[in-house]
Structure formats: structure tokens, C-alpha cells
Write a protein that holds these residues in place. Structure first.
Motif, PDB file in Angstrom:
ATOM      1  N   ASP A 405     182.884   4.377  12.709  1.00  0.00           N
ATOM      2  CA  ASP A 405     181.605   4.312  12.015  1.00  0.00           C
ATOM      3  C   ASP A 405     180.478   4.916  12.854  1.00  0.00           C
ATOM      4  N   SER A 406     180.448   4.575  14.139  1.00  0.00           N
ATOM      5  CA  SER A 406     179.349   5.051  14.987  1.00  0.00           C
ATOM      6  C   SER A 406     179.399   6.562  15.171  1.00  0.00           C
ATOM      7  N   TRP A 407     180.608   7.132  15.252  1.00  0.00           N
ATOM      8  CA  TRP A 407     180.711   8.584  15.439  1.00  0.00           C
ATOM      9  C   TRP A 407     180.129   9.324  14.234  1.00  0.00           C
ATOM     10  N   ARG A 408     180.429   8.835  13.030  1.00  0.00           N
ATOM     11  CA  ARG A 408     179.852   9.452  11.828  1.00  0.00           C
ATOM     12  C   ARG A 408     178.325   9.381  11.873  1.00  0.00           C
ATOM     13  N   LYS A 409     177.804   8.241  12.300  1.00  0.00           N
ATOM     14  CA  LYS A 409     176.358   8.066  12.321  1.00  0.00           C
ATOM     15  C   LYS A 409     175.708   8.832  13.477  1.00  0.00           C
TER      16      LYS A 409
END
Length: 428
Positions: A405-409
């Protein structure tokens, strides 16, 4: 399991970037057959890593890892990428291992196999196998070693004439030159400099002046293929402390935005990293150990953070900042640090520049997606050169979800603040 037509295992795509998903499909199984699907990787350190799930073929004799449930193994449930993020050293391996790619010019090779039954697969021959190539460098990305103006690192340049946005990429207190995140960022269109700012276990080489980081930033900014007004900084752990110090104290560099993973706003007075290690030594008596004799540095870090003279004045920040933290971080008090930072920026009227991502049950080492979770790994303490096992924290499934999730964001944040217009992601 006997049948006239042998099972077939396929991986789509078989070659992909490390942050891309794949689909693993097994066909030609007898309907309702229990099978184990296993991934196996032989690391550059000559260790073997594996993950596996227990499946039952459907009425057509198929198992799709993307669509079907695992009933046991290193992961359970419907987990399309469980064969990667739940990897662990095979039984009997050395303690404290961490899986990291050092040669980013070659792929990470994952052998995926299917076995009959649930359990006992290590003593069996596989029914079928296929090989997956996982790359950090997309085709056309250039790798350039930097030994310029005293700066040590590796520059990764996306394919094409540019100009591109740029990033200074800094890892944490383990030291050394780590290239894989910068290579992956270049695969997404950013000229990225993986910076080495001290060698593991060597305090002497950590006596770096503030000027070293300013010079590294300027090397990116001045590159002919970089847009000079669109350069950011990406830091993890100690790298995030350096990032905060640069953003608040440098009169020379003005980053367009910053990403801080497992954020740290403590930086000792003065302009060298040696002072940082001195402060840690002064508080090392607060280090605890768990039941496995793994060192927990969180209390030591809290003591450092509570010394206000050693806290960066983040109220001086004038660019967007993204914080990425895990609530089960056992290495640094990142949640407390984020609260202090938010309050300081609020008091300065700068809260609109801060974006916070907090992930329950995630630990300190929040890496690019589908990387295995490492709750505790070997570490060399710079001041004593002692080899210990540090507890980083995190639970495997929520930590892995946080990484994805954090990589996408993070990519969305970088696109918003560094890119003039949307650029397509590189494909293999």
C-alpha cells in the motif's frame, strides 16, 4: 498422483519488475487434489529462501494462486503474491538473515513448483516447475557509478533523453551501498542516486560533514538529464534523519518534496554523523533484549528523542513531506516522532505540507512491495563493531500489506510533486 497428462505450471508474466504482480496457474491436476505450491530462491549470499501454500484443485483440475485460497503454509487465504512476501530461510539456515539484492543488473530468480499433497514436499520431486525473473532495473535503465567530489554512490537513469525528475535515495544505519530501491525508482522514471554515506560497522567513515549530502543532492540537480527544480529526497530510518536535517538546515539545497520511511527527526547538534553515533553511545544502556536475545533499540531512541536540543526544527520545512511508519516498530519510536513532527509543523502553520501513513502491526523495515518481512536480522553496531540481532518489529501479513500500500502511495506522492505530467511505468 498418477495421470496420463502431466500437470503444467505457468507464471504470467514470467519476467517482471519487483513491484509488479504475477499470476501462478497449475493445470491438468486431478479434480479435488491436495497440492503444495512452493517458491524457492537461492540468494547471492548462498542461502535458500522459500514460501509455500496448501491448495486443493478445483473441479477442472486447476489451482490459481491469484484466485484460490491457501489452507496453510507460510501464508493462508487468497494471497496472489504470498509466494514472495512470505518467503523465509529454509529450515536449518543461519540466524538473522536478510534477503537483499546486491547485483541489480541481474534478476532475482524464483523457482516455483507444485508438489502432491500437503506437507513433506521437500522430500518429493515436483510435479511441475517454472522460473520467474524479478527485476529491479527495467530495460534501458542505465547504472552509473559515482565517485565525484568525494561522493560515493550509484546513479540510475531512466531510458530516453529526459529531462527527468530526480531523487536522492538514502538508507539507514546499517551502512553500505544499497542500490535496489534507486534502481526500481529509475524504472518508474526518476533519476535516482543511491548514496553510500558510511560502511557497515565503521564509525570512522561516518564522520561526514553536512556538506557531503549537499554535494550529493547537487550532483543529481546538476545532471543534464534532470529537471533541476524537480529533485526530491527519499530516506529510511537514519536516512530520514539526514533528510529532515537537510530540509531544515541547508541554505544550499531546496528539495521539491521528501519521503521519510520509519521517520526519525533526531539529529545531534553539529554537522557530522559522528555526533549521531556519540549520542547513541551515551544512551546505549537503555537497550533491551527480548526472550530471543534480540536487541530492542526503541527505548534508547526515545531517550535520544526526548533531548529537545537534538530534535530537528521541522517547523522550518517548506516542501511537502510524506511520512511512512509502522505501529510495531521496535527499533525507533516512529509514532511518537511523527506526533512531535506534526505538532511542530502545526505550530509553525506548516501542517498542510505533511502527509502521514501509519500501518498497524508493521515494523521498521518498510521496503518495496513483495519483499519478505524481516522481524529481526543481523546488524553490526558501528561504535563497537559488535554483531547483534536487532528486532525491527512487524507481523508478516500486515507488514507486507503495508509495503504494498505504501509503495503505491509513495509513487503517487512523487508523481504529484515531481512530475510535470503522468509518465507510463516501465515494463519488462
Amino acid at each position: 498422483m498418477s495421470q496420463s497428462v502431466p500437470p503444467i505450471l505457468s507464471i504470467h508474466p514470467s519476467r517482471a519488475l519487483m513491484d509488479e504482480t504475477f499470476k501462478v496457474l497449475v493445470e491438468n491436476l486431478p479434480p479435488g487434489s491436495p497440492v503444495t505450491i512452493r517458491s524457492l530462491h537461492h540468494s547471492e549470499d548462498h542461502d535458500h529462501w522459500e514460501a509455500y501454500g496448501y491448495y486443493i484443485s478445483d473441479h477442472t483440475g486447476k489451482v490459481s494462486v491469484s484466485d484460490d485460497f491457501s489452507f496453510g503454509g507460510t501464508y493462508t487465504g487468497k494471497e496472489p503474491m504470498g509466494l514472495l512476501w512470505s518467503m523465509r530461510p529454509v529450515p536449518g539456515s543461519r540466524k538473522g538473515l536478510r534477503l537483499r539484492k546486491t547485483d541489480v543488473c541481474s534478476p532475482m530468480l524464483i523457482n516455483i513448483s507444485v508438489y502432491s499433497g500437503h506437507g513433506g514436499f521437500r522430500e518429493q520431486a515436483p510435479l511441475a516447475s517454472a522460473l520467474s525473473e524479478r527485476w529491479y532495473m527495467a530495460p534501458g535503465v542505465r547504472r552509473v557509478e559515482i565517485r565525484e567530489r568525494g561522493v560515493r554512490g550509484t546513479l540510475f537513469i531512466p531510458p530516453g533523453p529526459g529531462p527527468f525528475p530526480g531523487l536522492l535515495d538514502m538508507w539507514g544505519g546499517g551502512g553500505g551501498l544499497l542500490e535496489y530501491r534507486a534502481a526500481l525508482l529509475a524504472s518508474h522514471g526518476y533519476v535516482s542516486l543511491a548514496l553510500q554515506y558510511f560502511a557497515p560497522g565503521e564509525l570512522e567513515s561516518a564522520e561526514l560533514e553536512f556538506h557531503y549530502f549537499e554535494t550529493a543532492f547537487n550532483i543529481i540537480r546538476d545532471h543534464p538529464q534532470v529537471m533541476p527544480d524537480r529533485v526530491g529526497i527519499f530516506g529510511l530510518s537514519l536516512g530520514s534523519a539526514v533528510t529532515m536535517y537537510l530540509v531544515t538546515e541547508s541554505a544550499v539545497i531546496k528539495p521539491r518534496c521528501c519521503v521519510c520511511v520509519s521517520s526519525n527527526i533526531c539529529y545531534p547538534q553539529g554537522k557530522t554523523l559522528a555526533g549521531y553515533h556519540e549520542v547513541m553511545e551515551q544512551n546505549f544502556d537503555k537497550v533491551r533484549v527480548d526472550e530471543n536475545n534480540h536487541q530492542i533499540w526503541r527505548d534508547m531512541a526515545l531517550a535520544i528523542m526526548n533531548g529537545l536540543s537534538k530534535t530537528v526544527d521541522v517547523g522550518k520545512i517548506n516542501c511537502p513531506v510524506l511520512l511512512v511508519n509502522g505501529s510495531d516498530d521496535q527499533n525507533w519510536p516512529v509514532m511518537e516522532s511523527a506526533e512531535v513532527m506534526a505538532q511542530m509543523m502545526r505550530d509553525a502553520g506548516k501542517e498542510h505540507l505533511l502527509t502521514r501513513l501509519m500501518y498497524p502491526d508493521a515494523g521498521h523495515l518498510i521496503e518495496p512491495p513483495f519483499s519478505p518481512h524481516f522481524r529481526a536480522t543481523n546488524f553490526i553496531v558501528s561504535s563497537t563493531k559488535e554483531k547483534v540481532i536487532l528486532l525491527w518489529g512487524g507481523q508478516t501479513k500486515p507488514h507486507s500489506d503495508a509495503q504494498e500500500d505504501s509503495w503505491r502511495k509513495i509513487l503517487s506522492f512523487l508523481q504529484q510533486h515531481l512530475c510535470c505530467s503522468p509518465s507510463p511505468k516501465a515494463k519488462l
